[in-house]
Design a protein around this motif. Structure first.
Motif, mmCIF file in Angstrom:
data_model
loop_
_atom_site.group_PDB
_atom_site.id
_atom_site.type_symbol
_atom_site.label_atom_id
_atom_site.label_comp_id
_atom_site.label_asym_id
_atom_site.label_seq_id
_atom_site.Cartn_x
_atom_site.Cartn_y
_atom_site.Cartn_z
ATOM 1 N N ARG A 214 26.947 33.367 87.131
ATOM 2 C CA ARG A 214 25.436 33.015 88.270
ATOM 3 C C ARG A 214 25.272 31.332 88.597
ATOM 4 O O ARG A 214 24.724 31.171 89.527
ATOM 5 C CB ARG A 214 24.390 33.962 87.372
ATOM 6 N N ALA A 217 26.674 31.152 91.514
ATOM 7 C CA ALA A 217 26.183 30.651 92.968
ATOM 8 C C ALA A 217 25.226 29.991 92.719
ATOM 9 O O ALA A 217 24.895 29.871 94.318
ATOM 10 C CB ALA A 217 25.333 32.335 92.543
ATOM 11 N N ARG A 220 26.257 27.388 95.685
ATOM 12 C CA ARG A 220 26.766 27.455 96.543
ATOM 13 C C ARG A 220 25.511 27.443 96.871
ATOM 14 O O ARG A 220 25.378 26.758 98.699
ATOM 15 C CB ARG A 220 27.159 29.379 96.506
ATOM 16 N N ARG A 221 24.264 27.499 96.627
ATOM 17 C CA ARG A 221 22.213 27.388 96.904
ATOM 18 C C ARG A 221 22.584 25.816 97.904
ATOM 19 O O ARG A 221 21.683 25.137 98.278
ATOM 20 C CB ARG A 221 21.756 28.715 96.171
ATOM 21 N N ALA A 255 32.739 27.185 95.156
ATOM 22 C CA ALA A 255 30.928 27.608 95.702
ATOM 23 C C ALA A 255 30.555 25.987 95.974
ATOM 24 O O ALA A 255 29.514 26.290 96.646
ATOM 25 C CB ALA A 255 30.765 27.584 94.562
#
Length: 359
Positions: A214, A217, A220-221, A255
């Protein structure tokens, strides 16, 4: 004579600390079972959040081994409950335990943004990067309800003030509407701490922090929105997570992280005992090796707080980790040093009661 009472292990669900010894400034408290204890084994220890009216919010430091001279911490204590957290001893100043109290008895500072606005508005204030979340995580679970971190970011945005954020919390994604425009101006950088890629180890060692996948992630965002991110492989735990160093850096680079950093496990004051209790229960077969490595780097002690030494240790093992880190960063294109955030855009916005300009 009453028997000493130890809570059932099931009560520690999603908690890392195995004890709640009195802080070094507090009187000694012994828990005993007098026969009236009625709590069921399935009951979990709740999180309590108290409020504190902050008189000041920017904390200044002169530590020569830190890359910043000022920081903001919206909360005291941290529900993520990372057993290795170097900030645990600060709870003793509040008359609370660095053990279970640190992760269950939190203090929120709801007026932090108003105090920050006042301090930034002072005529003598000169801008320099503010570190947000250096002691406890600004995006720990209670931020969902209190929103203090977001309110502080709104103030920093209004002043065009540079800020460097350190977190494990995926909740940082919520504030992309603030962070992305600030990043476009060169005013923000985020550091995401990823200690291990092993979900089971993470859940035991950092029980209420987002799982490693998480956090990746979130990197990445953030990077997709233009926010520069540093992957922080901190702390490196000798004999437990050190073998993952290259894999952690590779995952961060994949990422979207453009920079990286590392810090060796630190065991100041009460953290050493808490950490060794955790090792004895969760990793008994590795405990001796982990502590031997740490003591090897600190002259036979669990921890050496000297400036320039406390973050990395010294000796052959510490040098090997540093060399592995440097080689991996070079191969992956991760920077160890990043450009300074901009301070030249800092400006005090108009305040209520200000005289309007005539031209």
């Amino acid at each position: 004579m009453p028997q000493e009472f130890t809570p059932d292990p099931l009560r520690r669900k999603a908690r890392a600390s195995l004890s709640n010894a009195a802080g070094r400034y507090d009187m000694v408290r012994d828990a005993v079972d007098d026969g009236w204890f009625q709590e069921t084994p399935e009951a979990v220890i709740p999180t309590e959040v108290r409020q504190e009216a902050a008189r000041s919010i920017i904390t200044y430091n002169r530590s020569p081994d830190l890359p910043f001279d000022r920081s903001i911490n919206p909360y005291r204590g941290c529900e993520h409950g990372c057993i290795y957290c170097f900030a645990r001893p600060t709870h003793a100043y509040l008359g609370l335990s660095p053990g279970m109290d640190f992760e269950t008895r939190l203090i929120a500072r709801p007026n932090a943004a108003a105090v920050l606005r006042r301090e930034l508005s002072a005529p003598r204030y000169k801008a320099a990067t503010i570190a947000l979340g250096t002691n406890t995580d600004p995006y720990q679970p209670c931020e969902r309800n209190y929103g203090i971190t977001r309110a502080c970011l709104e103030v920093l945005r209004d002043f065009n003030h540079p800020v460097a954020i350190v977190t494990k919390g995926a909740l940082v994604e919520r504030d992309l509407d603030i962070l992305a425009p600030m990043a476009a101006k060169g005013l923000v950088r985020v550091g995401i701490s990823v200690t291990t890629l092993d979900a089971d180890l993470s859940r035991r060692m950092e029980p209420r922090a987002p799982l490693p996948a998480r956090r990746l992630a979130a990197i990445r965002r953030l990077t997709a929105a233009g926010v520069p991110v540093r992957v922080m492989t901190s702390p490196v735990v000798p004999g437990l997570t050190d073998h993952e160093l290259e894999a952690l850096l590779a995952a961060g680079a994949e990422a979207g992280a453009d920079a990286a950093s590392w810090i060796m496990l630190r065991l100041p004051r009460e953290v050493s005992e808490l950490w060794q209790e955790w090792l004895a229960e969760h990793e008994p077969g590795r405990a001796a090796k982990v502590m031997a490595r740490l003591r090897e780097m600190h002259g036979g002690r669990d921890y050496d707080p000297r400036w320039g030494h406390r973050m990395r240790g010294e000796g052959r093992y510490a040098e090997m980790i540093a060399q592995r880190f440097k080689a991996a960063c070079k191969r992956l294109g991760l920077r160890e040093r990043t450009p300074e955030l901009r301070c030249d855009l800092f400006a005090r916005p108009p305040q209520p009661g200000d005289q309007l300009a005539l031209f």
